[in-house]
Design a protein around this motif. Structure first.
Motif, PDB file in Angstrom:
ATOM      1  N   LEU A 102       0.831  -1.207   0.000  1.00  0.00           N
ATOM      2  CA  LEU A 102       0.000   0.000   0.000  1.00  0.00           C
ATOM      3  C   LEU A 102       0.864   1.256   0.000  1.00  0.00           C
ATOM      4  O   LEU A 102       0.564   2.237  -0.682  1.00  0.00           O
ATOM      5  N   SER A 103       1.960   1.227   0.756  1.00  0.00           N
ATOM      6  CA  SER A 103       2.857   2.382   0.781  1.00  0.00           C
ATOM      7  C   SER A 103       3.481   2.608  -0.587  1.00  0.00           C
ATOM      8  O   SER A 103       3.637   3.752  -1.031  1.00  0.00           O
ATOM      9  N   ALA A 104       3.847   1.524  -1.269  1.00  0.00           N
ATOM     10  CA  ALA A 104       4.426   1.659  -2.606  1.00  0.00           C
ATOM     11  C   ALA A 104       3.426   2.298  -3.562  1.00  0.00           C
ATOM     12  O   ALA A 104       3.794   3.126  -4.413  1.00  0.00           O
ATOM     13  N   ALA A 105       2.153   1.911  -3.437  1.00  0.00           N
ATOM     14  CA  ALA A 105       1.125   2.511  -4.284  1.00  0.00           C
ATOM     15  C   ALA A 105       0.999   4.003  -3.999  1.00  0.00           C
ATOM     16  O   ALA A 105       0.899   4.824  -4.930  1.00  0.00           O
ATOM     17  N   ARG A 106       1.043   4.376  -2.743  1.00  0.00           N
ATOM     18  CA  ARG A 106       0.942   5.799  -2.395  1.00  0.00           C
ATOM     19  C   ARG A 106       2.162   6.570  -2.889  1.00  0.00           C
ATOM     20  O   ARG A 106       2.041   7.700  -3.377  1.00  0.00           O
ATOM     21  N   ARG A 107       3.352   5.984  -2.748  1.00  0.00           N
ATOM     22  CA  ARG A 107       4.559   6.660  -3.222  1.00  0.00           C
ATOM     23  C   ARG A 107       4.506   6.889  -4.739  1.00  0.00           C
ATOM     24  O   ARG A 107       5.064   7.861  -5.258  1.00  0.00           O
ATOM     25  N   ALA A 108       3.838   5.995  -5.443  1.00  0.00           N
ATOM     26  CA  ALA A 108       3.711   6.140  -6.896  1.00  0.00           C
ATOM     27  C   ALA A 108       2.693   7.200  -7.284  1.00  0.00           C
ATOM     28  O   ALA A 108       2.581   7.548  -8.462  1.00  0.00           O
ATOM     29  N   GLY A 109       1.927   7.696  -6.296  1.00  0.00           N
ATOM     30  CA  GLY A 109       0.991   8.776  -6.577  1.00  0.00           C
ATOM     31  C   GLY A 109      -0.470   8.419  -6.450  1.00  0.00           C
ATOM     32  O   GLY A 109      -1.337   9.249  -6.738  1.00  0.00           O
ATOM     33  N   LEU A 110      -0.797   7.194  -6.026  1.00  0.00           N
ATOM     34  CA  LEU A 110      -2.207   6.815  -5.867  1.00  0.00           C
ATOM     35  C   LEU A 110      -2.742   7.383  -4.564  1.00  0.00           C
ATOM     36  O   LEU A 110      -2.115   7.250  -3.495  1.00  0.00           O
ATOM     37  N   SER A 111      -3.905   8.008  -4.631  1.00  0.00           N
ATOM     38  CA  SER A 111      -4.594   8.442  -3.419  1.00  0.00           C
ATOM     39  C   SER A 111      -5.360   7.266  -2.829  1.00  0.00           C
ATOM     40  O   SER A 111      -5.541   6.230  -3.485  1.00  0.00           O
ATOM     41  N   ASP A 112      -5.808   7.421  -1.596  1.00  0.00           N
ATOM     42  CA  ASP A 112      -6.601   6.354  -1.002  1.00  0.00           C
ATOM     43  C   ASP A 112      -7.895   6.128  -1.796  1.00  0.00           C
ATOM     44  O   ASP A 112      -8.379   4.994  -1.913  1.00  0.00           O
ATOM     45  N   GLY A 113      -8.449   7.223  -2.350  1.00  0.00           N
ATOM     46  CA  GLY A 113      -9.650   7.063  -3.172  1.00  0.00           C
ATOM     47  C   GLY A 113      -9.368   6.227  -4.403  1.00  0.00           C
ATOM     48  O   GLY A 113     -10.185   5.391  -4.813  1.00  0.00           O
ATOM     49  N   GLN A 114      -8.196   6.424  -5.018  1.00  0.00           N
ATOM     50  CA  GLN A 114      -7.843   5.645  -6.198  1.00  0.00           C
ATOM     51  C   GLN A 114      -7.552   4.195  -5.845  1.00  0.00           C
ATOM     52  O   GLN A 114      -7.845   3.288  -6.634  1.00  0.00           O
ATOM     53  N   ILE A 115      -6.990   3.964  -4.662  1.00  0.00           N
ATOM     54  CA  ILE A 115      -6.788   2.580  -4.221  1.00  0.00           C
ATOM     55  C   ILE A 115      -8.138   1.877  -4.084  1.00  0.00           C
ATOM     56  O   ILE A 115      -8.298   0.715  -4.498  1.00  0.00           O
ATOM     57  N   VAL A 116      -9.129   2.590  -3.543  1.00  0.00           N
ATOM     58  CA  VAL A 116     -10.476   2.015  -3.436  1.00  0.00           C
ATOM     59  C   VAL A 116     -11.040   1.719  -4.826  1.00  0.00           C
ATOM     60  O   VAL A 116     -11.679   0.687  -5.054  1.00  0.00           O
ATOM     61  N   GLU A 117     -10.798   2.618  -5.783  1.00  0.00           N
ATOM     62  CA  GLU A 117     -11.280   2.384  -7.144  1.00  0.00           C
ATOM     63  C   GLU A 117     -10.618   1.146  -7.755  1.00  0.00           C
ATOM     64  O   GLU A 117     -11.269   0.379  -8.477  1.00  0.00           O
ATOM     65  N   VAL A 118      -9.328   0.939  -7.489  1.00  0.00           N
ATOM     66  CA  VAL A 118      -8.651  -0.251  -7.997  1.00  0.00           C
ATOM     67  C   VAL A 118      -9.322  -1.505  -7.442  1.00  0.00           C
ATOM     68  O   VAL A 118      -9.588  -2.469  -8.188  1.00  0.00           O
ATOM     69  N   VAL A 119      -9.621  -1.500  -6.140  1.00  0.00           N
ATOM     70  CA  VAL A 119     -10.321  -2.640  -5.530  1.00  0.00           C
ATOM     71  C   VAL A 119     -11.660  -2.864  -6.243  1.00  0.00           C
ATOM     72  O   VAL A 119     -12.031  -3.999  -6.560  1.00  0.00           O
ATOM     73  N   ALA A 120     -12.377  -1.781  -6.509  1.00  0.00           N
ATOM     74  CA  ALA A 120     -13.694  -1.904  -7.153  1.00  0.00           C
ATOM     75  C   ALA A 120     -13.563  -2.498  -8.551  1.00  0.00           C
ATOM     76  O   ALA A 120     -14.350  -3.380  -8.945  1.00  0.00           O
ATOM     77  N   HIS A 121     -12.572  -2.038  -9.319  1.00  0.00           N
ATOM     78  CA  HIS A 121     -12.404  -2.570 -10.675  1.00  0.00           C
ATOM     79  C   HIS A 121     -11.986  -4.034 -10.640  1.00  0.00           C
ATOM     80  O   HIS A 121     -12.457  -4.837 -11.462  1.00  0.00           O
ATOM     81  N   VAL A 122     -11.111  -4.398  -9.720  1.00  0.00           N
ATOM     82  CA  VAL A 122     -10.739  -5.802  -9.601  1.00  0.00           C
ATOM     83  C   VAL A 122     -11.970  -6.642  -9.265  1.00  0.00           C
ATOM     84  O   VAL A 122     -12.220  -7.696  -9.876  1.00  0.00           O
ATOM     85  N   ALA A 123     -12.773  -6.175  -8.313  1.00  0.00           N
ATOM     86  CA  ALA A 123     -13.956  -6.930  -7.891  1.00  0.00           C
ATOM     87  C   ALA A 123     -14.953  -7.084  -9.029  1.00  0.00           C
ATOM     88  O   ALA A 123     -15.493  -8.180  -9.268  1.00  0.00           O
ATOM     89  N   LEU A 124     -15.205  -6.006  -9.776  1.00  0.00           N
ATOM     90  CA  LEU A 124     -16.146  -6.087 -10.893  1.00  0.00           C
ATOM     91  C   LEU A 124     -15.655  -7.068 -11.940  1.00  0.00           C
ATOM     92  O   LEU A 124     -16.432  -7.854 -12.498  1.00  0.00           O
ATOM     93  N   ASN A 125     -14.367  -7.053 -12.210  1.00  0.00           N
ATOM     94  CA  ASN A 125     -13.836  -7.931 -13.248  1.00  0.00           C
ATOM     95  C   ASN A 125     -13.708  -9.373 -12.778  1.00  0.00           C
ATOM     96  O   ASN A 125     -13.852 -10.294 -13.584  1.00  0.00           O
TER      97      ASN A 125
END
Length: 537
Positions: A135-158
């Motif tokens: 999670l820290s690596a994702a944040r360091r790359a520029g992902l916000s917590d909202g975008q992390i939630v969106e990634v979870v949502a897209h993974v779940a939908l797919n």
């Protein structure tokens, strides 16, 4: 073979039909996956709502969303979802075939997109389990917590769609891509205990046709377009003459009055033309919301995604041009009608096409009708541009066409003036066609009614009826029958090579249908006008 029931859009009403329309608006098509999902309307409703919300309001770009979908489909070995998302990624989201291959491995050239895929890969492979460091690596790359939630949502939908596609054993209605078609993803291997060759052969990922917009149509491209139209017409409309290559080139390079045109040509991997789409975008006030579609697929290349590919490009163009209504004509009960209805087009108007054989028409009766006296009126005629002294009167009569029956089409209206009628004649002449007009003029100088015939370039034996109108204040005097009979007399005298006139009338245009039957026109075929309410971007 699909193991779950598929719900057909044309057999639905009410909420189910509305859900299919929403599905088309969200995805651009109604795929087999949605038809199986529709066994549970709440599931389809929730899925469409999720996809729509994430696409319209989420922060992940379309290319990244499709990359996540490709990764999940590859991990879950879903050929159906790989086929869907390879098509969408390379045709609508801007990914190249190489980008799509890397996405399936969880890789991307862009560092931020690569970080998204790293996180998505962990989620799908470890069932959502992530470490603090990940999670820290994702944040360091520029992902916000909202975008992390969106990634979870897209993974779940797919994950959901891959599981459903696998459970249902869906028939793949997209250009096929298999999870074993790994390109440069895999390596050649041989089992140490079996001498069977297990080499994975590389196949190009996008198996759909190549789609090219035609900005400046060349003669060769016009010939390719003609090849598709001729094959489509011969298959779907036997006996209907297809336009010749010269007519096609003129159509593609000389836009109709008050509009501009966009064209696409779909070709197979060997360069064979397989489909075409033309989009007329109306520019006149009163019609700036409107676009008109022409779409053909060579019958030998149908059911391979070509029509859907072309339609997706057309709908995207309508959105970018701020068009809310897309209309198209299809043969009644033909393959085009079924194709359109599955993709959200609704039936708006039925047209009866009629033919008059000049060889079989009652010549004496037509002459009597043409020579009949109509007190207070006289006939006049011209070819091409209206004479200057009649231009204003002709424009006023043209405005009478705004009350013609159009069913449920959102066709808008056109304001005619002398400049516009001259411009129309110039456009027709520029294509190499000939426009003939016969008109009834009242003693007060008013043009009471008129009829037009178009003779296509090359003077083929069949000509096309254009407008016929009688101004409301002059109706009930038999003027429509009079001018049309006079036109037939003129064709026989001046154009002996013409043997047939084709016209069309709306189902509810009872008066003009009666006029045409009185002249000897006979039913020939039926078409329907369909309209798509273009979803906003």
């Amino acid at each position: 073979m699909t193991t779950l029931h598929t719900v057909e859009p044309e057999n639905t009403t009410g909420e189910a039909a509305a859900l299919f329309t929403a599905t088309h608006q969200a995805l651009g098509v109604v795929p087999n996956l949605a038809r199986v999902m529709a066994n549970s309307p709440p599931v389809l409703k929730g899925y469409v709502a999720g996809v729509t919300a994430l696409g319209a309001e989420g922060t992940l770009p379309a290319a990244v969303r499709e990359s996540i979908a490709l990764l999940v489909a590859q991990e879950n070995r879903s050929d159906y979802c790989l086929s869907v998302h390879t098509f969408r990624a390379t045709r609508t989201a801007g990914l190249t075939a190489a980008d799509a291959t890397r996405a399936r491995r969880g890789e991307a050239d862009d560092p931020w997109a690569a970080a998204v895929l790293d996180l998505a890969a962990v989620m799908v492979r470890d069932r959502g389990t992530t470490t603090d460091e990940q999670l820290s690596a994702a944040r360091r790359a520029g992902l916000s917590d909202g975008q992390i939630v969106e990634v979870v949502a897209h993974v779940a939908l797919n994950v959901f769609t891959t599981y459903l596609a696998t459970t249902a054993r869906l028939d793949i209605d997209w250009p096929l891509v298999r999870h074993t078609d790994r390109g440069d993803m895999g390596t050649t291997s041989r089992s140490t205990t079996d001498t069977t060759d297990t080499t994975t052969k590389a196949n190009p990922l996008p198996t759909s046709p190549r789609l090219d917009p035609l900005h400046h149509v060349s003669p060769a491209e016009a010939i390719a377009w003609h090849r598709v139209v001729a094959a489509s017409t011969a298959h779907d409309l036997p006996g209907v003459p297809a336009p010749d290559p010269g007519q096609i080139h003129a159509q593609l390079t000389r836009p109709a009055l008050g509009s501009h045109r966009l064209n696409w040509l779909a070709a197979d991997t060997d360069g064979t033309p397989v489909g075409v789409a033309g989009l007329r975008l109306f520019d006149s006030p009163g019609q700036a919301h409107l676009a008109e579609l022409e779409l053909h697929v060579d019958p030998a290349h149908r059911r391979r995604g070509t029509g859907s590919l072309l339609l997706s490009a057309v709908v995207a163009a309508c959105r970018s041009e701020n068009r809310r209504s897309l209309v198209v004509t299809a043969t009644a009960d033909g393959p085009g009608e079924a194709f359109g209805e599955r993709r959200g087009f609704r039936r708006a108007l039925t047209l009866n096409h009629l033919l008059l054989s000049l060889d079989e028409a009652d010549g004496a009766d037509l002459l009597r009708l043409a020579d009949a006296e109509h007190a207070g009126y006289r006939l006049t005629a011209w070819a091409g541009t209206v004479p200057d002294d009649l231009a204003d009167a002709f424009a006023a009569a043209k405005n009478a066409m705004n009350d013609m029956p159009v069913g449920d089409l959102a066709y808008g209206s056109v304001a005619w003036d002398a400049d516009r009628v001259r411009a129309m004649a110039a456009v027709v002449a520029d294509r190499g066609d000939t426009l003939l007009t016969v008109a009834a003029v009242h003693d007060d100088g008013t043009m009471a009614g008129y009829t037009e015939i178009l003779i296509p370039r090359g003077a083929p034996p069949r000509v096309q009826q254009y407008d016929t109108a009688v101004v409301p204040g002059h109706r009930g005097h038999g003027l429509g029958l009079w001018v049309k009979a006079a036109m037939v007399r003129r064709l026989r005298a001046e154009y002996p090579g013409v043997v047939e006139i084709e016209t069309d009338n709306a189902d509810d245009n009872a008066h003009m249908l009666a006029v045409n039957h009185r002249l000897g026109f006979r039913p020939y075929r039926r078409t329907r006008e369909f309209q798509l309410d273009v979803p906003t971007a």
